[in-house]
Enzyme design. Structure first.
Site, PDB file in Angstrom:
ATOM      1  N   ARG A 112     -24.786  -3.199 -21.552  1.00 18.10           N
ATOM      2  CA  ARG A 112     -25.893  -3.192 -22.169  1.00 18.10           C
ATOM      3  C   ARG A 112     -25.764  -2.086 -23.367  1.00 18.10           C
ATOM      4  NH1 ARG A 112     -31.489  -3.384 -19.509  1.00 18.10           N
ATOM      5  NH2 ARG A 112     -31.290  -5.235 -18.038  1.00 18.10           N
ATOM      6  N   GLU A 129     -35.185   0.025 -21.783  1.00 16.19           N
ATOM      7  CA  GLU A 129     -35.046   0.673 -20.504  1.00 16.19           C
ATOM      8  C   GLU A 129     -34.163   1.597 -20.295  1.00 16.19           C
ATOM      9  OE1 GLU A 129     -33.624  -3.126 -18.368  1.00 16.19           O
ATOM     10  OE2 GLU A 129     -36.032  -3.819 -18.252  1.00 16.19           O
TER      11      GLU A 129
END
Length: 431
Positions: free
Chosen positions: A238, A307
Site C-alpha cells: 500500500r 488507513e
C-alpha cells in the site's frame, strides 16, 4: 341612507366573522395534532416482529406506530419551511443535559448517496451544541447535492464542506475530504472538543451523552482514538508502490509496480482504521505541522491512505494527544468483516459487500452487545427493518437519558397499548 349604512355594517360584520372562522380553521390545520392510533402515518413500514425485543412495552402487548416514513421525498421538496422541516423530521432542538452542552463535539460526514440514510444518521447524532461538516462527493447527482444544501440551511450548526472532492474508493481524495472539513471546523465558532468522522452508511450505537462520557473517560480524556498497529508486511504494498486515482472510478498502480521512496522524517508507518476520534489540538497539529503536511503529500500516491495517515501521526510522541501504545483499542466501529466470521462474530445476517457486512435485522443483538460508538454498514433499500429497529432503539435511549422535558416532535414513533387502545405519549411511557 340609514338603510344603506345598516346594510354596510352587516356586511362588514359578516366579513369579520368569516375571517375569524377561516383563520381558526387555518391555524388548526397548521398545529400538529396528536398521532392517531389507526396505524400511524400513511406508508409507514411497521416494525418487524423480531424488533419487539429491543423496544419497551412489547411484553405487555403494546405496539409501536412510526410517524416518519417519507424522509427522502420530504427533503426533495424545494418549498420547505425550516421550522416545519426540523419539526417534521424530528430533530432534537435543545441540549439534553449540561454535561453534553459543556462538551461539544464535531462530526465529519462524508456522503455521496442514499439521502434517506444521511437524514436519519444526522438527526440521530444531532444536538444544537455540536457542529457538523458534511462533505458531499462532487460526482453526486445535482438533485442530491441540492437536497443536502436545503437540509443544512435549516440547521445553524451544520454546513457543507467549502471544498468538495470527487471521491474515489481507496484513493487520496477520501483522505482529502476529511482534511477539507477539518479546515472548515477549526474556523467554526463552536468550541468543539473532539472530532469524529463518519460515512453515510454508519449509524450510532452510543447516545451523544454516552459519547461525551466515553471520550472523557480516564483512558481517552486527552488522547486521540486511532485503532491500528505497525504496518504488517502483508500491507506493505500500500505504501511501497505508487498508485494513481482513476477519478471517480478506482485506484490503480502506476506503471508496472513503480516503487515509492521512504516516508518523510523516517516515520514508522502504521496501519489501522480510517475512523477516529481526535482532539482539537491534534487537528491543529495535522493542519499546521510541517511533519504532518509532508506525510500528507507523501501519501498522495499510496493505496487507501486514510488507513495509515491518522494512525501514523498518532504514534508520533510529540503529537498532541498521541497514543503510542494504543494498538487496536478504542470502540469506534462495530464492523463484521468476512474473514473474522466465527472468531469475532457469528456471521453476517444481511450480505457482504467488499467483505463488510451490510447488516440485517438479526445482526442487531451483536451490534448492541458490542456497544461501539457506531456501527457500519447499513442500507435502507436492502435491509430497511434493521435500520428502523436500531433507529428507534437508539432514540428511546437518547430520550430516556435526557435531563430536559421531552418535546412531542422529537418522537419517531409512539407506543400504543393494544389493551386500552390509548396512546402513551409521556416520556416515561414512550421510553
Amino acid at each position: 341612507m340609514l338603510q344603506l349604512g345598516g346594510t354596510k355594517c352587516s356586511f362588514l360584520l359578516c366579513l369579520g366573522i368569516s375571517i375569524v372562522i377561516c383563520s381558526a380553521i387555518y391555524l388548526r390545520a397548521r398545529v400538529p395534532t396528536e398521532p392517531q392510533p389507526q396505524g400511524g402515518s400513511l406508508g409507514c413500514r411497521p416494525f418487524s416482529n423480531n424488533c419487539r425485543a429491543f423496544l419497551p412495552g412489547s411484553e405487555e402487548g403494546a405496539e409501536w406506530h412510526r410517524h416518519d416514513c417519507q424522509v427522502e421525498s420530504y427533503i426533495l421538496n424545494s418549498h420547505l419551511d425550516c421550522s416545519d422541516l426540523i419539526r417534521d423530521l424530528h430533530f432534537i432542538t435543545r441540549p439534553l443535559s449540561l454535561e453534553e452542552e459543556s462538551y461539544p463535539l464535531a462530526f465529519i460526514l462524508t456522503v455521496h448517496k442514499e439521502l434517506e440514510l444521511l437524514v436519519r444518521l444526522l438527526r440521530a447524532i444531532y444536538t444544537p451544541q455540536n457542529v457538523y461538516c458534511i462533505h458531499v462527493d462532487a460526482k453526486s447527482p445535482r438533485e442530491y447535492q441540492e437536497a443536502v444544501q436545503r437540509l443544512v440551511h435549516c440547521l445553524p450548526n451544520a454546513f457543507t464542506s467549502s471544498r468538495s472532492e470527487t471521491v474515489t474508493y481507496a484513493g487520496f481524495s477520501r483522505l482529502q475530504a476529511d482534511v477539507n472539513c477539518m479546515k472548515d471546523l477549526v474556523r467554526s465558532k463552536v468550541r468543539w472538543r473532539k472530532v469524529v468522522n463518519l460515512c453515510g452508511q454508519d449509524f450510532p450505537v452510543k447516545s451523544n451523552l454516552e459519547l461525551v462520557r466515553y471520550m472523557q473517560s480516564k483512558l481517552w480524556r486527552d488522547r486521540n482514538m486511532t485503532p491500528g498497529v505497525k504496518q504488517p508486511k502483508t500491507m506493505g504494498y500500500r505504501t511501497q508502490l505508487q498508485y494513481m486515482e482513476i477519478v471517480g472510478s478506482h485506484v490503480a498502480q502506476k506503471g508496472k509496480g513503480l516503487k515509492k521512496g521512504p516516508p518523510p522524517h523516517r516515520l514508522q508507518v502504521y496501519f489501522g482504521t480510517a475512523y477516529y476520534a481526535l482532539t482539537r489540538d491534534f487537528v491543529n497539529f495535522v493542519l499546521e505541522s510541517p511533519l504532518a503536511r509532508d506525510l500528507l503529500e507523501w501519501s498522495k500516491d499510496t493505496f487507501s491512505p486514510d488507513e495509515h495517515y491518522w494512525v501514523t501521526l498518532n504514534h508520533i510522541k510529540e503529537a498532541p494527544g498521541s497514543n503510542i501504545d494504543g494498538g487496536w483499542s478504542g470502540a469506534i466501529r462495530a464492523i463484521k468483516w468476512r474473514d473474522q466470521e466465527g472468531k469475532v462474530h457469528n456471521g453476517c445476517k444481511g450480505r457482504y459487500v467488499r467483505d463488510i457486512c451490510i447488516y440485517g435485522l438479526e445482526d442487531l443483538p451483536w451490534i448492541i452487545e458490542r456497544n461501539s460508538m457506531f456501527a457500519n454498514k447499513f442500507e435502507s433499500s436492502t435491509f430497511p427493518e434493521a435500520l428502523d429497529c436500531l433507529e428507534q432503539w437508539h432514540k428511546n435511549k437518547v430520550l430516556r437519558q435526557a435531563m430536559v422535558p421531552i418535546q412531542p416532535s422529537w418522537l419517531l414513533a409512539t407506543m400504543v397499548n393494544s389493551n386500552t387502545s390509548s396512546y402513551c405519549n409521556s416520556s416515561s411511557q414512550t421510553l
